[in-house]
Motif scaffolding. Structure first.
Motif, PDB file in Angstrom:
ATOM      1  N   LYS A 187       0.864  -1.180   0.000  1.00 51.28           N
ATOM      2  CA  LYS A 187       0.000   0.000   0.000  1.00 51.28           C
ATOM      3  C   LYS A 187       0.897   1.224   0.000  1.00 51.28           C
ATOM      4  O   LYS A 187       2.097   1.141   0.306  1.00 51.28           O
ATOM      5  N   LYS A 200      -4.137   0.631  -1.754  1.00 51.18           N
ATOM      6  CA  LYS A 200      -3.341  -0.511  -2.194  1.00 51.18           C
ATOM      7  C   LYS A 200      -2.677  -0.168  -3.526  1.00 51.18           C
ATOM      8  O   LYS A 200      -3.109   0.734  -4.244  1.00 51.18           O
ATOM      9  N   CYS A 201      -1.628  -0.929  -3.850  1.00 49.00           N
ATOM     10  CA  CYS A 201      -0.927  -0.633  -5.097  1.00 49.00           C
ATOM     11  C   CYS A 201      -0.228  -1.858  -5.666  1.00 49.00           C
ATOM     12  O   CYS A 201       0.018  -2.840  -4.959  1.00 49.00           O
ATOM     13  N   THR A 239       5.162   2.360  -9.386  1.00 49.55           N
ATOM     14  CA  THR A 239       3.995   2.116  -8.534  1.00 49.55           C
ATOM     15  C   THR A 239       2.720   2.524  -9.253  1.00 49.55           C
ATOM     16  O   THR A 239       2.671   3.539  -9.952  1.00 49.55           O
ATOM     17  N   MET A 241      -1.140   3.024  -8.063  1.00 53.15           N
ATOM     18  CA  MET A 241      -2.005   3.103  -6.892  1.00 53.15           C
ATOM     19  C   MET A 241      -3.470   2.972  -7.289  1.00 53.15           C
ATOM     20  O   MET A 241      -3.906   3.486  -8.323  1.00 53.15           O
ATOM     21  N   TYR A 243      -7.349   3.785  -6.098  1.00 51.98           N
ATOM     22  CA  TYR A 243      -8.093   4.641  -5.183  1.00 51.98           C
ATOM     23  C   TYR A 243      -9.459   4.948  -5.782  1.00 51.98           C
ATOM     24  O   TYR A 243      -9.540   5.403  -6.926  1.00 51.98           O
ATOM     25  N   ILE A 247      -7.128   3.590 -11.152  1.00 60.42           N
ATOM     26  CA  ILE A 247      -5.731   3.250 -10.966  1.00 60.42           C
ATOM     27  C   ILE A 247      -4.877   4.261 -11.699  1.00 60.42           C
ATOM     28  O   ILE A 247      -5.212   4.695 -12.801  1.00 60.42           O
ATOM     29  N   LYS A 249      -0.571   5.677 -12.249  1.00 61.00           N
ATOM     30  CA  LYS A 249       0.852   5.536 -11.975  1.00 61.00           C
ATOM     31  C   LYS A 249       1.322   6.750 -11.205  1.00 61.00           C
ATOM     32  O   LYS A 249       0.963   7.888 -11.519  1.00 61.00           O
ATOM     33  N   THR A 250       2.126   6.520 -10.160  1.00 67.80           N
ATOM     34  CA  THR A 250       2.575   7.640  -9.330  1.00 67.80           C
ATOM     35  C   THR A 250       4.065   7.902  -9.556  1.00 67.80           C
ATOM     36  O   THR A 250       4.764   7.085 -10.148  1.00 67.80           O
TER      37      THR A 250
END
Length: 250
Positions: A187, A200-201, A239, A241, A243, A247, A249-250
């Motif tokens: 997460k 979560k990721c 990553t 994520m 939410y 979804i 990409k971070t």
């Protein structure tokens, strides 16, 4: 495979899906917590932890007996969308060896029917469920190895092979073999436009891809934890994520 190009385009536009490349293969990451491999029509899910609620309740935790049913219904909807040739459940599918004894007859029937709808269902052994409960269809295995010379070399396991910490690129046991694992329930937290988010990721480097936990009552390990950093170097990781149904990409 049931998904069409139009469905895929629509879901991508809605940020319900993200596409990434890992181990020489293209992957579709679904905001509902599964990964899909179009080249082989495989669907990968991890850490269902069926009957975790009843396990905790037996120790005095006031939890309702709804986690298995909720987990299975969510998974059933995903399988209906993809209609994959194979489902790989990547370990800790059952919270403990007595899970099936505590599961209601209705939920057991639902589970067996769901597994029977898929041509091939593989239960990868986890630390919570080293043995597949009796009466459950599908095949049990320690790991699944996928190899095509000059193209990809990847293994599906529950936990990473020994010796990976801080040495992923030079491990003599695994060589260049990539691994897709569960177990850690990753997460993360991030900030976007001064707003903070957590969820979560999926997280990966060039050799290791960690799936999020799918189970209803599963917690998580923050990706900034020392254990996670020892496996996935911060300057090398990707990553994705999840939410509020999307979804990114971070």
């Amino acid at each position: 495979m049931a998904i069409s190009d139009s469905w895929l385009t629509t879901q991508l536009a809605k940020r319900k899906l993200s596409i990434t490349k890992f181990a020489g293969l293209l992957w579709v990451l679904d905001a509902r917590g599964v990964a899909y491999l179009p080249a082989l029509d495989w669907l990968v899910v991890s850490d269902l932890h069926l009957e975790k609620g009843s396990y905790l309740r037996s120790y005095g935790n006031p939890l309702p007996s709804v986690d298995s049913q909720a987990t299975l219904k969510r998974l059933a909807l995903i399988i209906k969308d993809y209609q994959p040739a194979r489902v790989i459940s990547l370990g800790d599918s059952f919270h403990d060896k007595h899970s099936m004894a505590r599961m209601t007859a209705e939920d057991r029937a639902f589970l067996c029917n769901l597994v029977s709808q898929v041509t091939q269902w593989s239960w990868v052994e986890g630390n919570h469920d080293p043995d597949l409960p009796e009466g459950i269809p599908g095949e049990a295995c320690e790991e699944i190895h996928l190899n095509k010379e000059g193209a990809y070399d990847v293994v599906f396991r529950h936990e990473p092979e020994a010796g990976l910490e801080n040495n992923l690129g030079n491990n003599t046991k695994t060589g260049n073999r990539a691994q897709i694992i569960g177990h850690f329930h990753p997460k993360m937290r991030t900030a976007i436009s001064r707003r903070r988010y957590s969820g979560k990721c999926f997280i990966s480097t060039s050799q290791l891809f960690v799936m999020p936990a799918f189970g209803q009552f599963t917690g998580g390990l923050d990706i900034e934890d020392e254990v996670m950093l020892s496996l996935l170097a911060k300057n090398e990781r990707n990553t994705f994520m999840m939410y509020d149904g999307i979804i990114f990409k971070t």
